[in-house]
Design a protein around this motif. Structure first.
Motif, mmCIF file in Angstrom:
data_model
loop_
_atom_site.group_PDB
_atom_site.id
_atom_site.type_symbol
_atom_site.label_atom_id
_atom_site.label_comp_id
_atom_site.label_asym_id
_atom_site.label_seq_id
_atom_site.Cartn_x
_atom_site.Cartn_y
_atom_site.Cartn_z
ATOM 1 N N THR A 188 -8.887 8.532 -3.333
ATOM 2 C CA THR A 188 -10.126 8.336 -3.260
ATOM 3 C C THR A 188 -10.596 6.904 -2.713
ATOM 4 O OG1 THR A 188 -10.071 8.118 -5.828
ATOM 5 C CG2 THR A 188 -10.629 10.204 -4.920
ATOM 6 N N THR A 189 -9.425 6.032 -3.518
ATOM 7 C CA THR A 189 -9.775 4.646 -3.175
ATOM 8 C C THR A 189 -9.017 3.827 -1.882
ATOM 9 O OG1 THR A 189 -8.360 3.857 -4.800
ATOM 10 C CG2 THR A 189 -10.807 4.098 -5.370
ATOM 11 N N LEU A 190 -8.100 4.739 -1.488
ATOM 12 C CA LEU A 190 -7.364 4.450 -0.470
ATOM 13 C C LEU A 190 -7.948 3.766 0.575
ATOM 14 C CD1 LEU A 190 -4.466 3.933 0.699
ATOM 15 C CD2 LEU A 190 -4.463 6.366 1.340
ATOM 16 N N LYS A 191 -9.091 4.636 1.269
ATOM 17 C CA LYS A 191 -9.666 4.215 2.555
ATOM 18 C C LYS A 191 -10.476 2.868 2.175
ATOM 19 C CE LYS A 191 -13.463 5.711 5.432
ATOM 20 N NZ LYS A 191 -14.503 6.851 5.699
ATOM 21 N N GLN A 192 -10.993 2.458 0.978
ATOM 22 C CA GLN A 192 -11.404 1.140 0.851
ATOM 23 C C GLN A 192 -10.454 -0.018 0.709
ATOM 24 O OE1 GLN A 192 -12.463 3.569 -2.255
ATOM 25 N NE2 GLN A 192 -14.488 3.931 -1.528
ATOM 26 N N ARG A 193 -9.122 0.570 0.071
ATOM 27 C CA ARG A 193 -8.145 -0.709 0.037
ATOM 28 C C ARG A 193 -7.657 -0.862 1.591
ATOM 29 N NH1 ARG A 193 -2.432 -0.218 -3.144
ATOM 30 N NH2 ARG A 193 -1.951 -2.347 -2.783
ATOM 31 N N VAL A 194 -7.613 0.053 2.344
ATOM 32 C CA VAL A 194 -7.021 -0.132 3.602
ATOM 33 C C VAL A 194 -8.129 -1.057 4.499
ATOM 34 C CG1 VAL A 194 -6.350 0.975 5.791
ATOM 35 C CG2 VAL A 194 -5.509 1.874 3.781
ATOM 36 N N ALA A 195 -9.364 -0.462 4.379
ATOM 37 C CA ALA A 195 -10.318 -1.099 5.031
ATOM 38 C C ALA A 195 -10.553 -2.676 4.800
ATOM 39 C CB ALA A 195 -11.792 -0.363 4.917
ATOM 40 N N GLY A 196 -10.076 -2.935 3.516
ATOM 41 C CA GLY A 196 -10.303 -4.353 2.912
ATOM 42 C C GLY A 196 -9.394 -5.018 3.649
ATOM 43 N N HIS A 197 -8.104 -4.431 3.844
ATOM 44 C CA HIS A 197 -6.777 -5.545 4.010
ATOM 45 C C HIS A 197 -6.487 -4.901 5.550
ATOM 46 C CE1 HIS A 197 -5.500 -6.658 0.574
ATOM 47 N NE2 HIS A 197 -5.941 -5.247 0.047
ATOM 48 N N LEU A 198 -7.612 -4.420 6.474
ATOM 49 C CA LEU A 198 -7.311 -3.865 7.860
ATOM 50 C C LEU A 198 -7.084 -5.159 8.938
ATOM 51 C CD1 LEU A 198 -7.434 -1.398 9.609
ATOM 52 C CD2 LEU A 198 -9.887 -1.643 10.016
ATOM 53 N N GLY A 199 -7.851 -6.257 8.586
ATOM 54 C CA GLY A 199 -7.926 -7.198 9.584
ATOM 55 C C GLY A 199 -6.367 -7.885 9.314
ATOM 56 N N MET A 200 -5.859 -8.038 8.243
ATOM 57 C CA MET A 200 -4.474 -8.608 8.147
ATOM 58 C C MET A 200 -3.449 -7.655 8.510
ATOM 59 S SD MET A 200 -2.753 -11.360 7.700
ATOM 60 C CE MET A 200 -3.030 -12.469 6.264
ATOM 61 N N THR A 201 -3.743 -6.434 8.426
ATOM 62 C CA THR A 201 -2.719 -5.414 8.885
ATOM 63 C C THR A 201 -2.765 -5.123 10.303
ATOM 64 O OG1 THR A 201 -3.226 -4.073 6.657
ATOM 65 C CG2 THR A 201 -2.007 -2.969 8.475
ATOM 66 N N LEU A 202 -3.791 -5.259 10.844
ATOM 67 C CA LEU A 202 -3.967 -5.276 12.486
ATOM 68 C C LEU A 202 -3.435 -6.601 12.832
ATOM 69 C CD1 LEU A 202 -7.425 -3.724 13.263
ATOM 70 C CD2 LEU A 202 -5.326 -2.683 13.421
ATOM 71 N N SER A 203 -3.499 -7.768 12.245
ATOM 72 C CA SER A 203 -2.763 -9.043 12.895
ATOM 73 C C SER A 203 -1.187 -8.795 12.752
ATOM 74 C CB SER A 203 -3.312 -10.010 12.103
ATOM 75 O OG SER A 203 -2.633 -11.276 12.211
ATOM 76 N N ASP A 204 -0.674 -8.349 11.682
ATOM 77 C CA ASP A 204 0.571 -8.078 11.507
ATOM 78 C C ASP A 204 1.067 -7.199 12.560
ATOM 79 O OD1 ASP A 204 0.646 -9.522 9.280
ATOM 80 O OD2 ASP A 204 0.960 -8.051 7.782
ATOM 81 N N PHE A 205 0.472 -6.047 12.802
ATOM 82 C CA PHE A 205 0.913 -4.972 14.004
ATOM 83 C C PHE A 205 0.987 -5.680 15.142
ATOM 84 C CE2 PHE A 205 -0.007 -1.383 16.613
ATOM 85 C CZ PHE A 205 0.926 -0.499 16.347
ATOM 86 N N ILE A 252 0.630 -1.242 0.080
ATOM 87 C CA ILE A 252 -0.065 -0.184 0.052
ATOM 88 C C ILE A 252 0.757 1.394 -0.109
ATOM 89 C CG2 ILE A 252 -1.537 1.354 1.240
ATOM 90 C CD1 ILE A 252 -2.889 -1.345 2.300
ATOM 91 N N MET A 253 1.814 1.344 0.898
ATOM 92 C CA MET A 253 2.564 2.293 0.975
ATOM 93 C C MET A 253 3.732 2.478 -0.269
ATOM 94 S SD MET A 253 1.925 4.155 3.755
ATOM 95 C CE MET A 253 3.419 4.998 3.925
ATOM 96 N N ALA A 254 4.022 1.694 -1.126
ATOM 97 C CA ALA A 254 4.679 1.561 -2.387
ATOM 98 C C ALA A 254 3.836 2.396 -3.280
ATOM 99 C CB ALA A 254 5.159 0.271 -2.677
ATOM 100 N N ASP A 255 2.506 1.854 -3.483
ATOM 101 C CA ASP A 255 1.658 2.389 -4.305
ATOM 102 C C ASP A 255 1.456 3.909 -3.935
ATOM 103 O OD1 ASP A 255 1.382 -0.272 -5.587
ATOM 104 O OD2 ASP A 255 -0.232 -0.679 -4.750
ATOM 105 N N ILE A 256 1.181 4.127 -2.880
ATOM 106 C CA ILE A 256 1.090 5.670 -2.450
ATOM 107 C C ILE A 256 2.156 6.663 -3.004
ATOM 108 C CG2 ILE A 256 0.765 7.356 -0.586
ATOM 109 C CD1 ILE A 256 -0.960 5.311 0.766
ATOM 110 N N PHE A 257 3.415 5.985 -2.792
ATOM 111 C CA PHE A 257 4.687 6.803 -3.093
ATOM 112 C C PHE A 257 4.872 6.732 -4.699
ATOM 113 C CE2 PHE A 257 5.520 6.340 1.327
ATOM 114 C CZ PHE A 257 5.604 7.709 1.822
ATOM 115 N N SER A 258 4.493 5.607 -5.209
ATOM 116 C CA SER A 258 4.568 5.639 -6.820
ATOM 117 C C SER A 258 3.646 6.482 -7.734
ATOM 118 C CB SER A 258 4.860 4.238 -7.131
ATOM 119 O OG SER A 258 3.431 3.598 -7.012
#
Length: 66
Positions: free
Chosen positions: A26-43, A14-20
């Motif tokens: 506009t679609t960042l919120k949906q993308r982060v929300a879609g991966h929120l469970g796995m990202t929180l698990s990693d965190f 996600i960060m690489a796509d933002i910086f590139s």
């Protein structure tokens, strides 16, 4: 944050796509929300390993010669 980027493949992508410029805001919120469970698990896993490295990486038991 750098350490977390190294641990989380999803967050790193996600960060690489933002910086590139390929991820628009506009679609960042949906993308982060879609991966929120796995990202929180990693965190959480990352936080536990930092707090108590013995929990995440148990030491091998020593073998005694007989």
């Amino acid at each position: 944050m750098i350490q977390f980027l190294r641990r989380s493949t999803i967050f790193r992508q996600i960060m690489a796509d933002i910086f590139s410029g390929t991820q628009d805001y506009t679609t960042l919120k949906q993308r982060v929300a879609g991966h929120l469970g796995m990202t929180l698990s990693d965190f959480v896993t990352f936080g536990i390993e930092r707090e108590n490295p013995a929990v995440a990486k148990p030491r091998p038991e020593s073998v005694t010669a007989r």
